[in-house]
Design a protein around this motif. Structure first.
Motif, PDB file in Angstrom:
ATOM      1  N   GLY A   1       3.767   9.731   2.327  1.00 27.18           N
ATOM      2  CA  GLY A   1       3.914   9.299   3.712  1.00 27.18           C
ATOM      3  C   GLY A   1       2.839   9.885   4.599  1.00 27.18           C
ATOM      4  O   GLY A   1       2.261   9.206   5.454  1.00 27.18           O
ATOM      5  N   GLU A   2       2.548  11.169   4.405  1.00 24.46           N
ATOM      6  CA  GLU A   2       1.485  11.827   5.168  1.00 24.46           C
ATOM      7  C   GLU A   2       0.134  11.158   4.901  1.00 24.46           C
ATOM      8  O   GLU A   2      -0.653  10.938   5.823  1.00 24.46           O
ATOM      9  N   LEU A   3      -0.157  10.865   3.628  1.00 24.65           N
ATOM     10  CA  LEU A   3      -1.444  10.263   3.279  1.00 24.65           C
ATOM     11  C   LEU A   3      -1.606   8.912   3.961  1.00 24.65           C
ATOM     12  O   LEU A   3      -2.664   8.602   4.522  1.00 24.65           O
TER      13      LEU A   3
ATOM     14  N   PRO B   1      10.908   2.667   8.385  1.00 21.72           N
ATOM     15  CA  PRO B   1       9.629   3.037   9.011  1.00 21.72           C
ATOM     16  C   PRO B   1       8.948   4.172   8.259  1.00 21.72           C
ATOM     17  O   PRO B   1       9.592   5.152   7.873  1.00 21.72           O
ATOM     18  N   VAL B   2       7.640   4.046   8.043  1.00 22.05           N
ATOM     19  CA  VAL B   2       6.912   5.050   7.279  1.00 22.05           C
ATOM     20  C   VAL B   2       6.871   6.393   8.006  1.00 22.05           C
ATOM     21  O   VAL B   2       6.619   7.432   7.381  1.00 22.05           O
ATOM     22  N   ALA B   3       7.157   6.397   9.311  1.00 17.30           N
ATOM     23  CA  ALA B   3       7.235   7.664  10.044  1.00 17.30           C
ATOM     24  C   ALA B   3       8.335   8.554   9.480  1.00 17.30           C
ATOM     25  O   ALA B   3       8.300   9.782   9.646  1.00 17.30           O
ATOM     26  N   GLU B   4       9.320   7.952   8.801  1.00 17.42           N
ATOM     27  CA  GLU B   4      10.432   8.723   8.228  1.00 17.42           C
ATOM     28  C   GLU B   4      10.181   9.133   6.783  1.00 17.42           C
ATOM     29  O   GLU B   4      11.027   9.792   6.177  1.00 17.42           O
TER      30      GLU B   4
ATOM     31  N   MET C   1       0.830  -1.201   0.000  1.00 17.80           N
ATOM     32  CA  MET C   1       0.000   0.000   0.000  1.00 17.80           C
ATOM     33  C   MET C   1       0.867   1.255   0.000  1.00 17.80           C
ATOM     34  O   MET C   1       0.633   2.195  -0.767  1.00 17.80           O
ATOM     35  N   ILE C   2       1.879   1.268   0.864  1.00 15.35           N
ATOM     36  CA  ILE C   2       2.760   2.438   0.967  1.00 15.35           C
ATOM     37  C   ILE C   2       3.497   2.658  -0.352  1.00 15.35           C
ATOM     38  O   ILE C   2       3.608   3.782  -0.849  1.00 15.35           O
TER      39      ILE C   2
END
Length: 617
Positions: free
Chosen positions: A152-154, A143-146, A108-109
């Protein structure tokens, strides 16, 4: 009589508080009566299961010394503590889940990045971590936090609400716990405990009952799979179309209320759902929980296909269970009917056994994992309608899908003047998303070549028009189409809608309707098809198609995502249209009409019989 020295007695007295604590905790261990102290208050609480009858073994461990946190209702399967909770006993399952796409959301990411940013570097997961790729090589997910961009925001503020590691308790029919409890301790519509324990009855957020569900129902799957592709809605026979809050019932939105201020109407359910089958009756635990490897896209993790049970060019393949430790035997222990050595288990497309599909009396049988119902899968190998010359590349669901949800024109705005919850970081941060769509439809649906080199339905994936507003209110991007494969273009993605019917799309309909081929709705003239649902940003291109026909030539203007996927080419389009010469009369590919068993001979139209027919004699 035991005599203790004064020194030993003094030592014991100094340690008395610690000794008493150990005795108290030991009294709550499974070996002694661990439930007694908890059940003083929670005497009516349902036991999780026969194998999970205690309290402290799940809600307390010496290792993290978190009794207070866990005893006050903390979910021991939550991703921030499942290594000390469920993972202490279920390491095999936990290892698979950590690598699986429901937790990592890796595919998904990645696809959001391709849609919003174009090609980017780095492989991201919801929380990152070390894993193995599908070839068994070690791989590190970031990590998607980075991920410091709009994609990434979405994901963090929008898509991650269905992420397995997040608890959601404010979404109609989409509430779910985090971690293992997401599937095995399901929430109800209001995320409220409604069991027999008066102490916590009515408390939220909490599972509807304290009873563990080893086998999740279709309703559990639909708590997440009701957005984007909406496969759970389609499977169950629900559609949240363009109706907003229409129709209504008794002044309220109806007939079915959904999360996100949506409501759904009833359509025909999938033929398997109508027969009483649930999602897990087809999908294996490896499809759902993963198999220990990290895949880039869901279609790689899903190991089943229609042909596994129904056959295709070849009949279903099976093998006998050889020993008690076979995974089919282990997994079926919680089914109403268990598998046993000697049974002939049908194999998935990956060559691994189903745990509930077997061959008996020369028939393919499917056991409902929760219901215990016995279903028979019809094998279609060799039947006339499935041996039509030229249809070898068709996916089963290219003909047997009744509907395919298609959302055209997704306009998404990101506004830095507002804040929104970042579900991965666990806090509100600047930047909020809103979205609108132009049009949604179910039928007909376009076809293209998918990642397996076969012809399948496709759906917009995604048709995102991005608007970005900075902190001063200035518009940075205005309905911008992002770049894909080097140019700005919309895209479609191969898709199985999970709304299958016994009756296939008719031959005349598919071969004569350009919308099935990817031209969208339009006006046909000699040698051309003019699209009518046009995109404002690309006024010469239709929104609901990806092919143009002008002066007899076919040209693609939108992409099909996934590797090796593409629109149908000009030669394929010509063959499809030419078949209409024969379909006019021969519109059934059944036993009574065998012309489709071989390549069509258009020269036959010149023989005496066809000349008389064509001349109206």
């Amino acid at each position: 009589m035991l005599c203790l020295s004064p020194e030993i007695v003094a030592s014991l007295l100094r340690c008395l508080p610690a000794v008493l604590l150990i005795v108290a905790v030991t009294a709550c261990s499974p070996a002694s009566s661990e439930s007694e102290s908890c059940l003083v208050c929670h005497h009516a609480l349902e036991p999780a299961s026969a194998s999970h009858s205690g309290c402290i073994s799940c809600h307390y461990t010496f290792r993290d010394n978190a009794y207070k946190k866990r005893a006050q209702g903390h979910n021991p399967s939550a991703a921030d503590s499942w290594d000390q909770g469920c993972g202490t006993c279920h390491q095999y399952q936990l290892g698979r889940v950590k690598s699986g796409l429901m937790y990592s959301n890796r595919g998904m990411i990645r696809n959001i990045q391709l849609t919003w940013e174009g090609e980017t570097s780095g492989e991201y997961g919801a929380h990152g971590g070390d894993t193995f790729d599908e070839r068994g090589n070690r791989q590190k997910l970031l990590p998607v936090a980075e991920l410091d961009n709009l994609s990434g925001e979405l994901y963090r503020k929008f898509c991650s609400r269905c992420h397995l590691g997040i608890e959601i308790a404010d979404a109609e029919r989409s509430n779910h716990a985090g971690g293992c409890a997401t599937c095995h301790f399901p929430f109800n519509e209001s995320a409220t405990y409604m069991g027999k324990d008066a102490v916590i009855k009515g408390k939220t957020p909490a599972s509807a009952s304290h009873r563990l569900e080893p086998l999740p129902s279709a309703a559990v799957c639909s708590q997440c799979h009701n957005r984007s592709g909406r496969i759970a809605l389609s499977y169950l026979g629900l559609y949240d179309g363009n109706n907003g809050h229409v129709p209504t019932r008794n002044g309220q939105s109806g007939p079915v209320q959904l999360s996100g201020n949506r409501n759904a109407v009833h359509i025909e359910p999938d033929v398997h759902a109508a027969a009483g089958m649930e999602c897990i009756d087809c999908h294996t635990s490896r499809d759902v929980m993963g198999d220990g490897y990290s895949y880039r896209n869901m279609y790689r993790q899903v190991e089943i296909s229609c042909e596994d049970c129904h056959g295709g060019a070849k009949p279903p393949v099976y093998r006998a269970i050889a020993f008690d430790g076979d995974e089919a035997v282990r997994e079926s222990r919680s089914y109403p009917r268990q598998m046993r050595p000697g049974m002939n288990m049908v194999l998935t497309s990956n060559g691994r056994s189903f745990s509930n599909v077997f061959v008996s009396d020369a028939k393919v049988r499917v056991i409902g994992k929760r219901s215990g119902k016995l279903f028979t899968a019809k094998v279609i190998t060799g039947t006339a309608e499935h041996t039509v010359k030229g249809h070898e590349r068709l996916e089963c669901f290219a003909c047997h899908s009744r509907t395919v949800v298609q959302c055209y024109g997704c306009h998404t705005t990101y506004d830095l003047r507002e804040t929104a919850m970042d579900f991965i970081k666990g806090k509100e941060t600047p930047g909020a998303f809103s979205e609108t769509e132009d049009f949604r439809m179910l039928y007909p649906f376009p076809l293209a070549v998918n990642q397996r080199g076969r012809i399948s339905p496709v759906t917009p994936g995604c048709q995102t028009f991005v608007t970005e507003i900075d902190g001063t209110g200035a518009t940075v991007r205005d309905d911008q189409i992002t770049r894909f494969r080097g140019k700005r273009q919309l895209r479609f993605a191969p898709f199985y809608s999970h709304n299958t019917g016994k009756k296939a799309v008719g031959c005349r309909e598919c071969h004569a309707n350009p919308r099935f081929l990817g031209f969208g709705q339009g006006v046909m003239t000699v040698g051309s098809i003019e699209g009518t649902l046009l995109c404002e940003k690309c006024p010469d291109k239709s929104l609901d198609g990806f092919l143009k026909l002008a002066d007899g030539r076919v040209r693609a203007f939108s992409a099909i995502t996934r590797e090796n996927s593409r629109p149908l080419n000009e030669a394929e389009i010509r063959r499809i249209f030419r078949a209409n010469l024969c379909i006019t009369c021969h519109d059934k590919g059944r036993d009574k009409d065998r012309i489709y068993e071989r390549g069509l001979n258009y020269g036959a139209l010149d023989d005496a019989l066809h000349c008389r027919i064509l001349n109206g004699r």
